[in-house]
Design an enzyme around this catalytic site. Structure first.
Site, PDB file in Angstrom:
ATOM      1  N   HIS A  50       0.961  -1.202  -0.045  1.00  0.00           N
ATOM      2  CA  HIS A  50       0.067   0.107   0.058  1.00  0.00           C
ATOM      3  C   HIS A  50       0.881   1.278   0.014  1.00  0.00           C
ATOM      4  O   HIS A  50       1.131   1.768   1.175  1.00  0.00           O
ATOM      5  CB  HIS A  50      -0.829  -0.149   1.263  1.00  0.00           C
ATOM      6  N   HIS A 281      -4.069   3.258  -3.482  1.00  0.00           N
ATOM      7  CA  HIS A 281      -4.225   2.787  -1.976  1.00  0.00           C
ATOM      8  C   HIS A 281      -3.357   1.544  -1.673  1.00  0.00           C
ATOM      9  O   HIS A 281      -2.450   1.337  -0.992  1.00  0.00           O
ATOM     10  CB  HIS A 281      -5.776   2.492  -1.691  1.00  0.00           C
ATOM     11  N   GLU A 431     -17.865  -3.844  24.464  1.00  0.00           N
ATOM     12  CA  GLU A 431     -17.108  -5.096  24.795  1.00  0.00           C
ATOM     13  C   GLU A 431     -15.786  -5.268  23.913  1.00  0.00           C
ATOM     14  O   GLU A 431     -14.812  -5.488  24.309  1.00  0.00           O
ATOM     15  CB  GLU A 431     -18.065  -6.335  24.588  1.00  0.00           C
ATOM     16  N   HIS A 493     -28.765 -14.957  24.788  1.00  0.00           N
ATOM     17  CA  HIS A 493     -27.775 -14.805  25.791  1.00  0.00           C
ATOM     18  C   HIS A 493     -27.012 -16.125  26.389  1.00  0.00           C
ATOM     19  O   HIS A 493     -26.565 -16.267  26.850  1.00  0.00           O
ATOM     20  CB  HIS A 493     -28.497 -14.065  27.184  1.00  0.00           C
TER      21      HIS A 493
HETATM   22  C1  LIG Z   1     -11.712  -4.287   9.790  1.00  0.00           C
HETATM   23  C2  LIG Z   1     -11.012  -4.343   8.490  1.00  0.00           C
HETATM   24  N1  LIG Z   1     -11.915  -4.278   7.202  1.00  0.00           N
HETATM   25  C3  LIG Z   1     -11.469  -4.151   5.976  1.00  0.00           C
HETATM   26  C4  LIG Z   1     -10.188  -4.101   5.886  1.00  0.00           C
HETATM   27  C5  LIG Z   1      -9.382  -4.045   4.529  1.00  0.00           C
HETATM   28  N2  LIG Z   1      -9.067  -2.585   4.054  1.00  0.00           N
HETATM   29  C6  LIG Z   1      -7.890  -2.244   4.249  1.00  0.00           C
HETATM   30  S1  LIG Z   1      -7.529  -0.609   4.046  1.00  0.00           S
HETATM   31  C7  LIG Z   1      -9.056  -0.305   3.955  1.00  0.00           C
HETATM   32  C8  LIG Z   1      -9.923   1.146   3.845  1.00  0.00           C
HETATM   33  C9  LIG Z   1      -8.881   1.981   3.016  1.00  0.00           C
HETATM   34  O1  LIG Z   1      -9.292   3.383   3.342  1.00  0.00           O
HETATM   35  P1  LIG Z   1      -8.665   4.068   4.412  1.00  0.00           P
HETATM   36  O2  LIG Z   1      -8.993   3.523   5.850  1.00  0.00           O
HETATM   37  O3  LIG Z   1      -9.012   5.645   4.140  1.00  0.00           O
HETATM   38  O4  LIG Z   1      -7.024   4.186   3.974  1.00  0.00           O
HETATM   39  P2  LIG Z   1      -6.430   4.848   2.783  1.00  0.00           P
HETATM   40  O5  LIG Z   1      -7.151   4.508   1.554  1.00  0.00           O
HETATM   41  O6  LIG Z   1      -6.561   6.344   2.933  1.00  0.00           O
HETATM   42  O7  LIG Z   1      -4.874   4.408   2.542  1.00  0.00           O
HETATM   43  C10 LIG Z   1      -9.905  -1.654   3.872  1.00  0.00           C
HETATM   44  C11 LIG Z   1     -11.381  -1.591   3.833  1.00  0.00           C
HETATM   45  C12 LIG Z   1      -9.293  -3.965   6.980  1.00  0.00           C
HETATM   46  N3  LIG Z   1      -7.894  -4.111   6.842  1.00  0.00           N
HETATM   47  N4  LIG Z   1      -9.795  -4.086   8.181  1.00  0.00           N
END
Ligand SMILES: Cc1ncc(C[n+]2csc(CCOP(=O)(O)OP(=O)(O)O)c2C)c(N)n1
Length: 685
Positions: A50, A281, A431, A493
């Site tokens: 990334h 990204h 939680e 529960h």
């Molecule tokens: C709980 C979770 N869900 C999904 C992902 C997969 N994932 C990695 S980055 C991302 C989103 C990217 O957007 P952002 O957080 O704004 O990061 P940017 O593109 O700005 O680097 C997702 C959905 C993850 N890492 N963790």
């Protein structure tokens, strides 16, 4: 919300930004560009990763690491270092680049070149324990931010206990849109705001982009207002303007509330066509795009090369806190000797075995003298009455079920925003945030966190429990109301699949004690397991005390043992956990009346038992003609003990709402059912 990077915008930082304090000779932009270049190169070489986030947040990270963060790459475990959490773990190359540039010995350029390769310390997402300087494992979004809340609580508690001459540091977080969209972030920021964790500073990568494209596809939250509503101080800055970032961070140093700095950035900053776009990204930029980015950023060195003057400016930034460390060492030495020894012990995570053994012995002696027919949740409180004074590192809590979980002893004072010296945390109905904060406390060091909720809500904690197991951290989850035995609250529960689901997590110890004595022993085992988390599954309903003799040893330590049985040969072996052990004992009695010899094996911990030497396992499993397993839960996992042809008496559906004794009858989990099944298998019916 996204800021499109134009060539001018990309080139701008070099001209208009002020110079870093660490090395006036090197421009801020050159230092930030070193991060960008390393991130691009490593992702390109790995053919995955990334680049966008490290490129976008390079300016913010440069300001933080060169002017504010208190750390010493040569002493990564310095207890009073500022903690830095990269919650947006997908941007791992940002962290690896920073560790390399600031001079962490283990983070060599070779490791950067081997980004995401087998055996390297530069895993796809930052993994705690792989590289010094990685404070927690991040990647599942939201977790790092919630860990940081626990770290900041730990800091305040230890400062209250040992004084701010030795505990006085900040917790910095870089969080992304994804972190803030995750539900756990709401739990974390609400708790942080409530506790006024003013040394927690979150730098939000406010780039308006996530994987699917513009954030506006799925989100329209005003994060400034959101954080303010939760009791934070929040502001927005240009995340490519070092002076603005610096002044926001400067202001944050004196805040009375936790601080959010929303940093407007351009994802993939510097990339000619992909900057500001989701395409930067999560995949390599490609050779042409990298070439264009280098031109725009004015970065000429070969891949993975950082010019000596820029590297030495970074190394100087890494050495900034040497004097602070020396001062801290002097203050530590000046501490009263007893306090100092205790501080060292606590930060090492070394429990006092003597204190623990004595506390558990007191409990067991009392139970041997006066057996108690109590719920194991009540037995837990009984054990805690001895453990809490003996182990000052234990910090308890509950997610708004304190009276049901029995995790707070009479003497325990609550932690509040005004006074962190207490040892009990009212986490609220949070939680997931609780479990993640516990991980943060354990990672910070000096604390063994334990908590309380209902076992059925382990689902709400599961992502954090999994990470505790992955990181090998000692956190202890007390989870009561562990079966249909909770009765009238009904199937919503009543956990049915939860024990199996928790046992499926590698490196997690799941304890289900059968009486007050086993509860004390399981507590001891959980506390001694300094490299893994534990769950204690405890009952709401009363159980007879089956262990009336005083055993000096911890009989639960091998995970399973014969608790009742004939001296010689047995036709039937009955294995059970928790509340079902008493049912197994009664079943064995019914069989004895029919002339059938049956042994009963209590299995308080599958994981410990299945890890025993084969000889012990064989001896415990035995060779009786009939093997029966009883647990008021699903069968999954039991075949390892009773074999695929073993008889299982448990649940195959959700439960029901009724008094618990009726439920046990309805679902056929009774001594009569045990006897009937054994006799049928033996052909005696
Ligand atoms: C709980 C979770 N869900 C999904 C992902 C997969 N994932 C990695 S980055 C991302 C989103 C990217 O957007 P952002 O957080 O704004 O990061 P940017 O593109 O700005 O680097 C997702 C959905 C993850 N890492 N963790």
């Amino acid at each position: 919300m996204s800021v499109k990077a134009s060539p001018t915008a990309a080139a701008a930082p070099a001209e208009r930004r002020e110079q870093p304090a660490a090395s006036p000779a090197i421009a801020h932009a050159s230092m930030a560009n070193a991060i960008r270049a390393l991130a691009m190169d490593a992702v390109e070489q790995a053919k995955s990763g990334h680049p966008g986030m490290p490129m976008g947040m390079a300016d913010v990270a440069t300001v933080l690491f060169t002017r504010f963060l208190k750390f010493d790459p040569a002493t990564p475990a310095w207890p009073d270092r500022d903690r830095f959490v990269l919650s947006a773990g997908h941007g791992s190359m940002l962290l690896y680049a920073l560790l390399y540039l600031t001079g962490y010995e283990a983070m060599t350029i070779e490791q950067i070149k081997r980004f995401r390769q087998l055996g390297s310390i530069t895993a796809g997402h930052p993994e705690y324990g792989h590289a010094p300087g990685v404070e927690t494992t991040t990647g599942p979004l939201g977790q790092g931010l919630a860990n940081a809340v626990g770290m900041a609580i730990a800091e305040k508690h230890l400062a209250a206990e040992f004084g701010d001459s030795v505990v006085n540091h900040k917790t910095y977080v870089i969080a992304s849109d994804g972190d803030l969209m995750e539900g756990i972030s709401q739990e974390a920021i609400a708790l942080a705001g409530h506790l006024k964790l003013n040394k927690l500073i979150v730098l939000f990568d406010d780039n308006g982009i996530s994987i699917d494209g513009a954030l506006s596809l799925a989100d329209s939250v005003d994060q400034i207002k959101r954080f303010e509503a939760a009791g934070w101080s929040a502001s927005r800055v240009d995340g490519h303007d070092p002076a603005a970032i610096s002044s926001a961070l400067e202001k944050a140093q004196k805040s009375e509330k936790p601080v959010l700095i929303a940093c407007k950035t351009t994802i993939g900053f510097g990339a000619p066509t992909k900057a500001g776009k989701a395409s930067s990204h999560g995949s390599p930029l490609g050779a042409d795009e990298v070439k264009g980015a280098r031109e725009r950023l004015g970065w000429k060195p070969a891949p993975f090369e950082v010019p000596a003057d820029i590297l030495s400016a970074w190394r100087a930034a890494g050495a900034r806190s040497k004097a602070a460390l020396a001062d801290w060492n002097r203050r530590l030495t000046a501490l009263d000797g007893v306090k100092r020894t205790e501080f060292d012990r606590r930060m090492k995570g070394a429990i006092s075995q003597q204190a623990l053994t004595a506390a558990i012995r007191t409990v067991k002696e009392s139970l041997a003298a006066t057996p108690k027919e109590i719920a194991t949740r009540t037995a837990c409180e009984f054990a805690l009455e001895s453990l809490i004074p003996a182990l000052p590192e234990m910090i308890g809590g509950s997610a708004d079920l304190t009276g049901s979980n029995n995790t707070r002893t009479k003497a325990m004072k609550a932690i509040t925003a005004e006074d962190f010296s207490g040892r009990f945390i009212h986490y609220g109905v949070r939680e997931h945030g609780m479990a993640a904060a516990m991980n943060g406390m354990a990672l910070h060091g000096g604390i063994i966190p334990y908590s309380g909720t209902f076992l059925v809500f382990s689902d709400y904690c599961r992502p954090s429990i999994r990470l505790a197991a992955l990181m090998g951290k000692r956190v202890i989850h007390v989870m009561t109301h562990d079966s249909i035995g909770l009765g009238e609250d009904g199937p919503t529960h009543q956990p049915v699949e939860h024990l199996a689901a928790l046992r499926a997590i590698p490196n997690l110890l799941v304890f289900r004690p059968c009486d007050a004595v086993e509860t004390a022993e399981c507590w001891q085992l959980a506390l001694e397991a300094n490299d893994r988390p534990s769950v204690l599954a405890l009952t709401r309903q009363n159980l007879p005390q089956l262990r009336n003799r005083l055993d000096a040893d911890n009989i639960c330590a091998r995970g399973a043992y014969e608790i009742a049985g004939p001296d010689g040969h047995a036709d039937v072996s009955i294995f059970a956990t928790g509340s079902e052990v008493a049912i197994a004992v009664d079943g064995a009695k019914l069989l004895a009346e029919r002339g059938i010899a049956a042994r009963v094996i209590s299995v308080p911990c599958f994981e410990l038992f299945l890890n025993q030497q084969e000889e012990y396992r064989r001896a415990i499993i035995g060779n009786a003609r009939v093997k029966i397993g009883i647990e008021a839960a699903v069968r999954q996992g039991w075949d390892a003990i009773i074999g695929s042809d073993g008889i299982f008496i448990g649940m195959t559906s959700f439960g029901a709402s009724a008094p618990y004794k009726e439920l046990y009858k309805k679902f056929g989990i009774t001594a009569e059912a045990v006897a009937h099944a054994a006799l049928t298998k033996l052909g005696k019916f």
